[in-house]
Motif scaffolding. Sequence first.
Motif, short mmCIF file in Angstrom:
data_model
loop_
_atom_site.label_atom_id
_atom_site.label_comp_id
_atom_site.label_asym_id
_atom_site.label_seq_id
_atom_site.Cartn_x
_atom_site.Cartn_y
_atom_site.Cartn_z
N ALA A 1 -2.37 5.47 2.10
CA ALA A 1 -2.24 4.10 2.58
C ALA A 1 -1.30 4.10 3.77
CB ALA A 1 -1.71 3.18 1.48
N ARG A 2 -1.33 3.04 4.55
CA ARG A 2 -0.44 2.93 5.71
C ARG A 2 0.75 2.04 5.35
NH1 ARG A 2 -2.16 0.49 10.39
NH2 ARG A 2 -3.74 -0.70 9.25
N ALA A 3 1.94 2.61 5.44
CA ALA A 3 3.15 1.84 5.14
C ALA A 3 3.38 0.80 6.23
CB ALA A 3 4.35 2.77 5.03
N ALA A 4 3.79 -0.40 5.82
CA ALA A 4 4.04 -1.49 6.76
C ALA A 4 5.49 -1.44 7.24
CB ALA A 4 3.75 -2.83 6.11
N GLY A 5 5.70 -1.59 8.53
CA GLY A 5 7.03 -1.54 9.12
C GLY A 5 7.78 -2.86 9.03
N PRO A 6 8.98 -2.89 9.58
CA PRO A 6 9.83 -4.09 9.46
C PRO A 6 9.25 -5.34 10.10
CG PRO A 6 11.14 -2.18 10.12
CD PRO A 6 9.70 -1.76 10.21
N VAL A 7 8.61 -5.22 11.27
CA VAL A 7 8.16 -6.41 12.00
C VAL A 7 7.13 -7.22 11.22
CG1 VAL A 7 7.01 -7.27 14.07
CG2 VAL A 7 8.76 -5.49 14.26
N PRO A 8 6.01 -6.63 10.76
CA PRO A 8 5.05 -7.45 9.99
C PRO A 8 5.64 -7.96 8.69
CG PRO A 8 4.43 -5.13 9.94
CD PRO A 8 5.50 -5.26 10.96
N ARG A 9 6.55 -7.20 8.09
CA ARG A 9 7.16 -7.66 6.84
C ARG A 9 8.08 -8.85 7.08
NH1 ARG A 9 9.17 -2.67 3.20
NH2 ARG A 9 9.77 -4.48 1.92
N VAL B 1 5.55 -1.43 0.60
CA VAL B 1 4.62 -2.40 1.17
C VAL B 1 3.67 -1.65 2.09
CG1 VAL B 1 4.37 -4.50 2.54
CG2 VAL B 1 6.33 -4.24 1.01
N VAL B 2 2.38 -1.84 1.86
CA VAL B 2 1.37 -1.14 2.65
C VAL B 2 0.37 -2.14 3.21
CG1 VAL B 2 1.60 0.96 1.26
CG2 VAL B 2 -0.12 -0.76 0.63
N TYR B 3 -0.42 -1.67 4.15
CA TYR B 3 -1.51 -2.50 4.66
C TYR B 3 -2.68 -2.44 3.68
CZ TYR B 3 0.73 -2.94 9.22
OH TYR B 3 1.61 -3.25 10.23
N ARG B 4 -3.26 -3.59 3.43
CA ARG B 4 -4.43 -3.64 2.55
C ARG B 4 -5.66 -3.32 3.39
NH1 ARG B 4 -5.62 -7.77 -2.29
NH2 ARG B 4 -7.62 -6.93 -2.96
N GLU B 5 -6.32 -2.24 3.06
CA GLU B 5 -7.48 -1.81 3.82
C GLU B 5 -8.67 -2.70 3.51
OE1 GLU B 5 -7.41 0.40 6.08
OE2 GLU B 5 -5.42 1.26 5.72
N ALA B 6 -9.36 -3.11 4.55
CA ALA B 6 -10.58 -3.89 4.36
C ALA B 6 -11.66 -3.01 3.76
CB ALA B 6 -11.05 -4.45 5.71
N ASP B 7 -12.54 -3.63 3.00
CA ASP B 7 -13.65 -2.89 2.42
C ASP B 7 -14.50 -2.28 3.52
OD1 ASP B 7 -12.82 -3.59 -0.11
OD2 ASP B 7 -14.10 -5.38 -0.20
N MET C 1 5.51 12.88 16.33
CA MET C 1 4.97 11.52 16.38
C MET C 1 5.19 10.81 15.05
SD MET C 1 1.37 12.14 18.38
CE MET C 1 1.01 10.40 18.33
N LEU C 2 5.33 9.49 15.12
CA LEU C 2 5.55 8.70 13.92
C LEU C 2 4.25 8.60 13.13
CD1 LEU C 2 7.47 6.89 12.28
CD2 LEU C 2 6.70 4.97 13.67
N ASP C 3 4.29 9.00 11.88
CA ASP C 3 3.13 8.94 11.01
C ASP C 3 3.46 8.01 9.85
OD1 ASP C 3 0.86 9.27 9.56
OD2 ASP C 3 1.15 11.39 9.11
N THR C 4 2.78 6.88 9.79
CA THR C 4 3.08 5.89 8.75
C THR C 4 2.16 6.04 7.53
OG1 THR C 4 1.59 4.25 9.74
CG2 THR C 4 3.88 4.25 10.48
N THR C 5 1.37 7.10 7.49
CA THR C 5 0.46 7.30 6.36
C THR C 5 1.22 7.81 5.15
OG1 THR C 5 -1.33 7.83 7.90
CG2 THR C 5 -1.65 8.42 5.59
N TYR C 6 0.98 7.19 4.02
CA TYR C 6 1.62 7.57 2.77
C TYR C 6 0.58 8.23 1.87
CZ TYR C 6 4.37 7.04 -1.54
OH TYR C 6 5.05 7.27 -2.72
N HIS C 7 0.87 9.44 1.40
CA HIS C 7 -0.08 10.21 0.61
C HIS C 7 0.42 10.36 -0.83
CE1 HIS C 7 -2.50 11.52 4.07
NE2 HIS C 7 -1.36 11.60 4.71
N VAL C 8 -0.52 10.30 -1.76
CA VAL C 8 -0.24 10.55 -3.17
C VAL C 8 -1.41 11.34 -3.74
CG1 VAL C 8 -0.02 9.52 -5.46
CG2 VAL C 8 1.19 8.51 -3.55
N GLU C 9 -1.11 12.37 -4.52
CA GLU C 9 -2.15 13.11 -5.21
C GLU C 9 -2.06 12.81 -6.69
OE1 GLU C 9 -3.82 17.66 -5.97
OE2 GLU C 9 -2.22 17.29 -4.52
N THR C 10 -3.15 12.32 -7.27
CA THR C 10 -3.18 11.97 -8.68
C THR C 10 -3.26 13.22 -9.55
OG1 THR C 10 -5.59 11.86 -8.85
CG2 THR C 10 -4.45 9.89 -8.03
N PRO C 11 -2.94 13.11 -10.84
CA PRO C 11 -3.08 14.26 -11.74
C PRO C 11 -4.49 14.84 -11.76
CG PRO C 11 -1.79 12.54 -12.79
CD PRO C 11 -2.34 11.96 -11.53
#
Length: 227
Positions: free
Chosen positions: A18-26, A146-152, A1-11
Amino acid sequence: MLDTTYHVETPEGIDLHARAAGPVPRILAYAVDVLYRTLVLIALGIGLAVADTAGIGIWLVCSFLLEWFYPVFFEVLRGGQTPGKKAFGLMVVNDNLTPISWGASLVRNLLRFADFLPFAYATGVIAMTLGRHFQRLGDLAAGTLVVYREADKAPVALPDSTPLPPPRNLKRQDQQALVSLFERHDDLSEARQQELANLLEPITQKRDSAALGYLRSVASWLLGGRE
């Protein structure tokens, strides 16, 4: 399945996602920005019509600045959001999910000419479609996405659990996964949480609801709960 979640681990060991934004919304966001820039240029053209040749020169300079530095201004000084991106809840960030810098914004926007080739941003759309995180050539060169800005969100209500210290043989990455499972309990079904808890059976010597209850208690302890 397509997973658009982008993960980063800090030091520091903090897991960011965050969720990466695809071509259509961009593309839609870009269309809104083009509309705004066009309206500004039309208004400038009308206002400078009385200036004759000098007005044409001023209009051309403004057109150049709007084309290449309009997005840079908003991305750096307005939280990674041009008006078009803001309309669709998008934002530009560095690939480590930190706010975009002047240098990265300049690179990604000046390389739009490469994404435009051979016409109508065909190369950029192909790169976004084929890429794991929908990055066009400018994003790849600048190290941005480019990612989706998560609402508070309201604070997560954690389940009540009696804090228990973790087993001595519980590794650091297991502790991080445990806390993540505890904090995401509203997003996962009880059965799925028990399935994940059973993966640590060699350590906990427990299964199903007993394993999940025990892991919740350990996670509560890791998050600062003490008896």
